[in-house]
Design an enzyme around this catalytic site. Sequence first.
Site, PDB file in Angstrom:
ATOM      1  N   LEU A 206       0.861  -1.202   0.000  1.00  0.00           N
ATOM      2  CA  LEU A 206       0.000   0.000   0.000  1.00  0.00           C
ATOM      3  C   LEU A 206       0.885   1.234   0.000  1.00  0.00           C
ATOM      4  O   LEU A 206       1.777   1.340   0.831  1.00  0.00           O
ATOM      5  CB  LEU A 206      -0.850   0.046   1.279  1.00  0.00           C
ATOM      6  CG  LEU A 206      -1.910  -1.018   1.510  1.00  0.00           C
ATOM      7  CD1 LEU A 206      -2.519  -0.849   2.905  1.00  0.00           C
ATOM      8  CD2 LEU A 206      -3.009  -0.906   0.461  1.00  0.00           C
ATOM      9  N   HIS A 207       0.645   2.149  -0.930  1.00  0.00           N
ATOM     10  CA  HIS A 207       1.397   3.405  -0.869  1.00  0.00           C
ATOM     11  C   HIS A 207       0.639   4.606  -1.406  1.00  0.00           C
ATOM     12  O   HIS A 207       1.117   5.723  -1.333  1.00  0.00           O
ATOM     13  CB  HIS A 207       2.732   3.284  -1.601  1.00  0.00           C
ATOM     14  CG  HIS A 207       2.589   3.315  -3.096  1.00  0.00           C
ATOM     15  ND1 HIS A 207       2.199   2.223  -3.813  1.00  0.00           N
ATOM     16  CD2 HIS A 207       2.739   4.319  -3.986  1.00  0.00           C
ATOM     17  CE1 HIS A 207       2.136   2.543  -5.094  1.00  0.00           C
ATOM     18  NE2 HIS A 207       2.457   3.814  -5.235  1.00  0.00           N
ATOM     19  N   ARG A 208      -0.558   4.407  -1.974  1.00  0.00           N
ATOM     20  CA  ARG A 208      -1.276   5.561  -2.556  1.00  0.00           C
ATOM     21  C   ARG A 208      -1.700   6.517  -1.453  1.00  0.00           C
ATOM     22  O   ARG A 208      -2.257   6.082  -0.426  1.00  0.00           O
ATOM     23  CB  ARG A 208      -2.541   5.108  -3.270  1.00  0.00           C
ATOM     24  CG  ARG A 208      -2.288   4.182  -4.393  1.00  0.00           C
ATOM     25  CD  ARG A 208      -2.469   4.831  -5.745  1.00  0.00           C
ATOM     26  NE  ARG A 208      -1.959   3.920  -6.740  1.00  0.00           N
ATOM     27  CZ  ARG A 208      -1.067   4.224  -7.668  1.00  0.00           C
ATOM     28  NH1 ARG A 208      -0.584   5.437  -7.764  1.00  0.00           N
ATOM     29  NH2 ARG A 208      -0.643   3.321  -8.520  1.00  0.00           N
ATOM     30  N   ASP A 280      -2.440  -1.519  -3.883  1.00  0.00           N
ATOM     31  CA  ASP A 280      -3.006  -0.363  -4.569  1.00  0.00           C
ATOM     32  C   ASP A 280      -2.052   0.114  -5.662  1.00  0.00           C
ATOM     33  O   ASP A 280      -2.167   1.218  -6.171  1.00  0.00           O
ATOM     34  CB  ASP A 280      -3.342   0.768  -3.584  1.00  0.00           C
ATOM     35  CG  ASP A 280      -2.143   1.272  -2.801  1.00  0.00           C
ATOM     36  OD1 ASP A 280      -1.005   0.840  -3.085  1.00  0.00           O
ATOM     37  OD2 ASP A 280      -2.346   2.116  -1.903  1.00  0.00           O
TER      38      ASP A 280
END
Length: 363
Positions: A206-208, A280
Site C-alpha cells: 500500500l502506498h497511494r 493499490d
Amino acid sequence: MLVDIIAGARPNFMKIAPIIHEIERVKHPKLSYRLVHTGQHYDKRMSEDFFDQLNIPKPDVNLESGSGTQAEQTAKIMVRYESLLLKEPSDLTLVVGDVNSTMACSIVAKKLNQRVAHVEGGIRSFDLSMPEEINRMVTDSIADYFFITSDTANKNLIKEGVPGEKIFFVGNTMIDTLLANRKRFTKPSCWDDLGLQKGGYIVMTLHRPANVDEESSLIELISTIIESGEDVPIIFPIHPRTAQVFETAGWEHPRLKLVDPLPYLEFNFLVENSMGVITDSGGITEETTVMGVPCMTLRDNTERPETCTVGTNELLGTNPRAVAPAIRKLLDGKWKKGGIPPLWDGKCASRIVEQLVKISDEI
Ligand code: UD1
C-alpha cells in the site's frame, strides 16, 4: 540519435532495463542513449538495489532531485533536467510510466523543441485525484511518440486526437523484465524467518496517498484485512511513505508481518509463491496477471483494465468492507484463473528499439 532515457522512481527501473539491454544488444550505429536518473527515489532499497539486480548500468547523469511536495519535486527535476539539456542536448527524450519525473522531463524536453517518446502512453484511470493521472495526461498531451501496452490505450489516445501513425502497440516492458528474470527470483530472508510456505500467505503493498496518508483510515483498512484473512499471515513490505504514517501509529498484530521494501527478485519470489496479493499499485496488477496470481486492488478505478478483464485482478474499491468477501473467495480457492493480454510476451523492448531506429531517420 542520442536518446535520453529517464528514470526516477522505483516502478521506472523495471521498465527501462529491457530497453537499455536491447539498445546495447542491437548496437545500431544510429542509436545511442544517455541514462538520466532524476533522483526522485534515492534510498538504496528503492533505487540502487534495482539497478544492481536488473543489471542496469550506472546512470550517466543523476539529477539528485529527492523528495518534496508534488510541485517542489516536479520543479526541481525540471530545473535540473533543463540545465542538462542546455549544456548537453540530446535528440529525443524517452520517458516511462506516470511518475513526477515522467511529466517533468517531458515538459522540459518539449519546451526545448525536443521530441518526446512515452513508453506506457495512453492509459487512463480518469481519476484526477491521483497525481499519476495528471502526469499521464500532461505527458501524453505533448509527446510525439507513444509506445503502448493495450488496445484501450490506443482508443484513449485516438479519442484525444493523437494521430494513429504516432502510436505503436508494442506490449509491456515491465513484463519483459518479469519474464527475463523469473528463473532468478530469490527467496527473501523473511521466508525462513517467518516460516513461510508456498501458497500459505498473502502479500500486501500500500502506498497511494488516498489509502495511506490518513492514519485512522489506514489502520481501519489494515485491521479489516487482517480480520478477514482468518489465520493466514499477511506479509507487508512497507513503502517509505506508508512507513512514515504506520510507524507513528504504533499499531501491530501478530499476523501482520512488516518487512522492509524488498529488492525486485525477492519481491517477485514472494508474490509468485503467495496465495494472493492485496495492493493499490498498478504495476503489480500486471505482474500478478502474468504470473497467474490472484490480485485484489484497493482502488475505485484502474488505468490497466485488461488486468481485470483478462487477468487475475479484481477492483475492490477503498471501502474496507469489500475486502472480506474477496478474501473469502480466495481462501475457498474460487478465484478466477485469468489469461495474458496480447503482446505481453517478453519482446516489447525489441519492438521499441526497432521503432526508435526508424524514428532516428526522421530526426
Ligand atoms: C512514487 C510515484 C508513484 C509510484 C511510487 C512507487 C509520483 C507522483 N508517484 O510515489 O507513481 O507508484 O513512487 O514507489 O511520482 N521516500 C524515501 N525514500 C525514497 C523515496 C521516497 O524515503 O527513496 C519517501 C519520501 O521522502 C516521501 C515518500 O517516500 O516522503 C514518498 O515518495 P515520493 O517519490 O514523493 O512518492 P511515492 O509515494 O513513492
